[in-house]
Each structure stands twice: as structure tokens, then as C-alpha cells.
Design an enzyme around this catalytic site. Structure first.
Site, PDB file in Angstrom:
ATOM      1  N   ARG A  92       5.578  25.990-102.924  1.00 25.33           N
ATOM      2  CA  ARG A  92       4.422  24.901-102.749  1.00 25.33           C
ATOM      3  C   ARG A  92       4.869  23.752-103.526  1.00 25.33           C
ATOM      4  O   ARG A  92       4.495  22.609-103.088  1.00 25.33           O
ATOM      5  CB  ARG A  92       3.305  25.770-103.529  1.00 25.33           C
ATOM      6  CG  ARG A  92       1.928  24.729-103.547  1.00 25.33           C
ATOM      7  CD  ARG A  92       0.632  25.345-103.877  1.00 25.33           C
ATOM      8  NE  ARG A  92      -0.026  24.440-103.826  1.00 25.33           N
ATOM      9  CZ  ARG A  92      -0.808  24.211-102.512  1.00 25.33           C
ATOM     10  NH1 ARG A  92      -0.559  24.826-101.495  1.00 25.33           N
ATOM     11  NH2 ARG A  92      -1.679  23.203-102.350  1.00 25.33           N
ATOM     12  N   CYS A 116       3.266  31.338-102.898  1.00 23.40           N
ATOM     13  CA  CYS A 116       2.416  32.627-103.124  1.00 23.40           C
ATOM     14  C   CYS A 116       0.910  32.247-102.186  1.00 23.40           C
ATOM     15  O   CYS A 116       0.447  31.155-102.376  1.00 23.40           O
ATOM     16  CB  CYS A 116       1.926  32.917-104.549  1.00 23.40           C
ATOM     17  SG  CYS A 116       3.347  33.110-105.512  1.00 23.40           S
ATOM     18  N   ASP A 124      -5.277  18.148-100.345  1.00 26.91           N
ATOM     19  CA  ASP A 124      -5.935  16.835-100.099  1.00 26.91           C
ATOM     20  C   ASP A 124      -6.298  16.001-101.247  1.00 26.91           C
ATOM     21  O   ASP A 124      -6.390  14.733-101.153  1.00 26.91           O
ATOM     22  CB  ASP A 124      -7.393  17.554 -99.752  1.00 26.91           C
ATOM     23  CG  ASP A 124      -8.198  17.984-100.769  1.00 26.91           C
ATOM     24  OD1 ASP A 124      -7.804  19.088-101.003  1.00 26.91           O
ATOM     25  OD2 ASP A 124      -9.649  17.644-100.873  1.00 26.91           O
TER      26      ASP A 124
END
Length: 422
Positions: A92, A116, A124
């Protein structure tokens, strides 16, 4: 695929040296993109996520030298501003290259991230902030395509995050450091890793005030230079090993760490009956008898960290009494509960609340790691259990815990890594 075979009934005791924080190292590595001269980063943990991000920025043409826990990056040869799905899909934090690329070079194309599966964790907020700074943002075929306004410079603005977001705060302060004008950010995350990033940016020549508060002001500068900096110790790794002492009546001394990073967790450990002592760079947890039941409510820093929820729940499984956990950060962070129940725990989940009735002991069973922090809770539970437990999908733990078997063995855990294909 690797597995851990753990023979339980261990008393977790001894000394362990804590590594640099993964959640600090990743944004610091991304911030190196901003510097026009070489940057050297010390205390970088050797973890899969870190290696992936180094590969990602190296693929942009950045020259990287790595020796031990030190990484040096020279961005003079950067030749593209692209973060491909093949690398981004596993991690991420890869979205953190978006802000630096956009701020310094005026453009970026970054795949939407992976990591994960513990909640939607949308990006956003990052994108809204960049749009407020004048960027043109489109999402096509799973990629964020970002373009700075005419002139190639982001514009300072006033922006308040709709929710507390660690990654969003990090991404935007990096971008704002090179923006034209002043950016005032509201509802910023207060986590130590955010503070660490802001301090490194200042060392690179950024002008930031309000570090460690909910409102940060960043006065954009023309350019940033390289610096020499060290990653803050990993507070979650620290808490994870100390948790092992509480589960097994043990005595663990963690070195190269700071109690100031872990105050809400250490307070709960004391509530559970542990004796906690600390110095400038060490923390010790001593435990006798069964833990006491506690109530845990996860919150953004300086509240109780969601990344310690699973480990403390594993302790509570053996507590004398009933504990209640309320998860306020991620909507899907109880995936470890069925696995702990397989080891003999008594946990019931209703929405964001988990009720844990303490049992006398864990019993060995095959279990499956579901995410990074859950995997460590299962390792500690298996170490406390009677018999042999096999933990599958341990690639999760390799993403966040450096030299985990070596450190656990030093604490008395009988652990072996095996390959299921053998």
C-alpha cells in the site's frame, strides 16, 4: 510457501534489539525523490516492503546503494515517473511516491496500491488534496495519472482531511514542501512516523511548522537537498515482543527503542499486571501469573494503535476475566479471531466489538496468518500453547518483522521455518 512450526509452552524471556520502523522507513524512502543531491538513510529494516519500494524507485532510474541498514539514493539520473502495478500491488505504501513525483517533476503515473486486506483504506484523501493544490487527477485502468498545473508547480492551499489519514498526511506534506506558496493542512495524523518524516523533510531544507500537531503549515521552497538521517525505532515491533512476556510469564528487554513512542500500549500492559521499566533507549516487561482483563479501544495516535490490537487480544485470551475490544480504525481487522479460537481462545465478534473471555491456556493447532499484525499474534499464541502449531501464509510477517526467527529464538521460542513444498 513458507510456514512456521512452533513448539509451544515457551517462556519468552531475554533481550532483543528493535529495528527501524517499517512505517517510517517507507515514507522516508519516498521522500528521497524530492532531493536534488544524495540522501543517506540509516537504521533501514531489511523487510520485503522496504525492498519492494527500493526496487520501485530504482526502476525510475534513481541510483541506490545499500550497505547493511544504510541506504543512499541519488536522484540525478531519474528518467521516468511511473510506478507499475507489478510492484505496487503488494504494498500500500507505494502510493507515497505520488506526492514527491508530482511536486518535483510535475507528473506521475502510479498504480492503485495493494497491501494487507484489512479494510478499504481509500486514497481519495490524497487525491482530493492534490486537486486542491491545482493538480489534474484521473484514474484510468487502475492507475492514478497526475499532472501539476501550468508551470509544473503545485500550488499552496488550505486543506483539511475529512478523516485522519497517516498516508494522506505524509503524501501531502511531501508534495507541499516543493509547492509554490504556503499550504495549511488540517486534521493531520499525529503518528510518530509522520513526525519522523516531517523532521527529515526539515533536514532536507523544507519549512514546516506545527510538526506533531493536527495543523501543519508548509511553506514551499524551490528545491530540497539531500541529508543524512536515521529511521525512528519500530514501536509496533517493540510492543509485539513485549507482549510475548505478558503471555508467557516472561521477562523481555527491548533495546534501541523508546517508551515515548509506545505510551498507550505500555499503560495497558501495566493494567494487565506487567512490571514495565524503561530508560532512554530500552523498555523491559516482566510478568508473573495470569494477565488481568482490560478494555481496548483503538484510536489514532496518541490513542491505542490499531497495529497492536491483535497482539494484545492474544494476551487477553489468557487473562483472568473478560476483555472488550472496540476497533475504530479499520472495519475488517478481526480476521485473526477465528485463528485464535482454533488455538482454544473464546472470542465473539459483533461488528466493531470483540468480547474475549480468558481461558487457562492455548492448545496447539494449525492456523493461517491473515495480515501482518495478526500473524505476530498467532506466533506469540503458538509459543504459549501446549504442543506443535503450524502457521501458514507467514509471508505476511516477513513484510513487517526483521529477522523474526532469529529474534524469537533469542527469546526462547522454539520456531522453525519450513517450506510446504519440501
Amino acid at each position: 510457501m513458507d510456514q512456521f512450526l512452533i513448539t509451544g509452552s515457551s517462556r519468552i524471556a531475554g533481550e532483543v534489539t528493535i529495528s527501524g520502523a517499517k512505517n517510517a522507513a517507507l515514507p522516508l524512502l519516498a521522500a528521497m525523490i524530492l532531493a536534488e543531491t544524495p540522501t543517506t538513510l540509516h537504521n533501514v529494516p531489511s523487510l520485503q516492503d522496504v525492498r519492494t519500494l527500493i526496487e520501485l524507485i530504482g526502476g525510475m532510474g534513481i541510483k541506490i546503494q545499500k550497505q547493511g541498514d544504510t541506504v543512499t539514493c541519488d536522484t540525478k539520473s531519474i528518467d521516468n515517473f511511473y510506478a507499475p502495478y507489478d510492484l505496487v500491488k503488494t504494498m500500500r505504501a507505494s502510493i507515497l511516491v505520488l506526492g514527491p513525483l508530482l511536486a518535483r517533476f510535475g507528473e506521475a503515473e502510479v498504480s492503485l496500491p495493494g497491501g494487507c486486506a484489512i479494510g478499504s483504506r481509500p486514497v481519495d484523501q490524497h487525491l482530493k488534496a492534490f486537486e486542491a493544490m491545482g493538480a489534474s487527477i484521473t484514474v484510468e485502468n487502475g492507475y492514478v495519472i497526475a499532472q501539476a498545473p501550468k508551470g509544473g508547480k503545485l500550488l499552496g492551499c488550505k486543506f483539511s482531511f475529512d478523516m485522519v489519514t497517516v498516508g494522506g498526511t505524509e503524501n501531502v506534506i511531501m508534495a507541499a514542501a516543493l509547492a509554490k506558496g504556503t499550504t495549511v493542512l488540517g486534521n493531520c495524523a499525529l503518528e510518530p512516523e509522520v513526525v519522523d518524516l516531517a523532521n527529515m523533510l526539515v533536514a532536507m531544507g523544507a519549512k514546516i511548522s506545527g510538526i506533531g500537531t493536527a495543523i501543519m503549515t508548509i511553506e514551499g521552497v524551490e528545491r530540497l537537498h539531500g541529508c543524512e538521517y536515521a529511521v525512528v525505532p519500530d514501536r509496533i515491533e517493540t510492543g509485539s515482543y513485549l507482549a510475548g512476556a505478558l503471555m508467557t510469564g516472561g521477562d523481555v528487554l527491548t533495546k534501541n527503542t523508546s517508551a515515548l513512542l509506545l505510551t498507550p500500549v505500555l499503560e495497558k500492559f501495566e493494567d494487565m499486571g506487567a512490571i514495565i521499566t524503561s530508560g532512554d533507549d530500552w523498555i523491559r516487561a516482566q510478568m508473573k501469573g495470569r494477565p488481568k482483563a482490560v478494555d481496548i479501544r483503538t484510536q489514532p495516535h496518541p490513542g491505542f494503535p490499531t497495529d497492536m490490537q491483535a497482539q494484545v487480544m492474544a494476551i487477553a485470551c489468557l487473562a483472568d476475566g473478560t476483555s472488550t475490544f472496540i476497533e475504530n480504525i479499520f472495519e475488517n481487522r478481526y480476521m485473526h479471531v477465528p485463528e485464535l479460537n482454533r488455538l482454544g481462545a473464546s472470542i465473539q465478534v459483533d461488528g466493531h466489538t470483540a468480547v474475549v473471555k480468558g481461558v487457562e491456556c492455548f492448545t496447539a493447532a494449525p492456523v493461517m496468518a491473515t495480515d501482518l499484525r495478526a500473524s505476530m499474534s498467532l506466533v506469540m499464541a503458538a509459543a504459549a500453547a501446549e504442543g506443535e502449531s503450524l502457521i501458514d501464509r507467514i509471508y505476511h510477517i516477513d513484510r513487517g518483522y526483521e529477522h523474526v526467527e532469529k529474534k524469537l529464538r533469542a527469546l526462547g521460542v522454539n520456531i522453525e521455518r519450513i517450506n510446504s513444498n519440501d
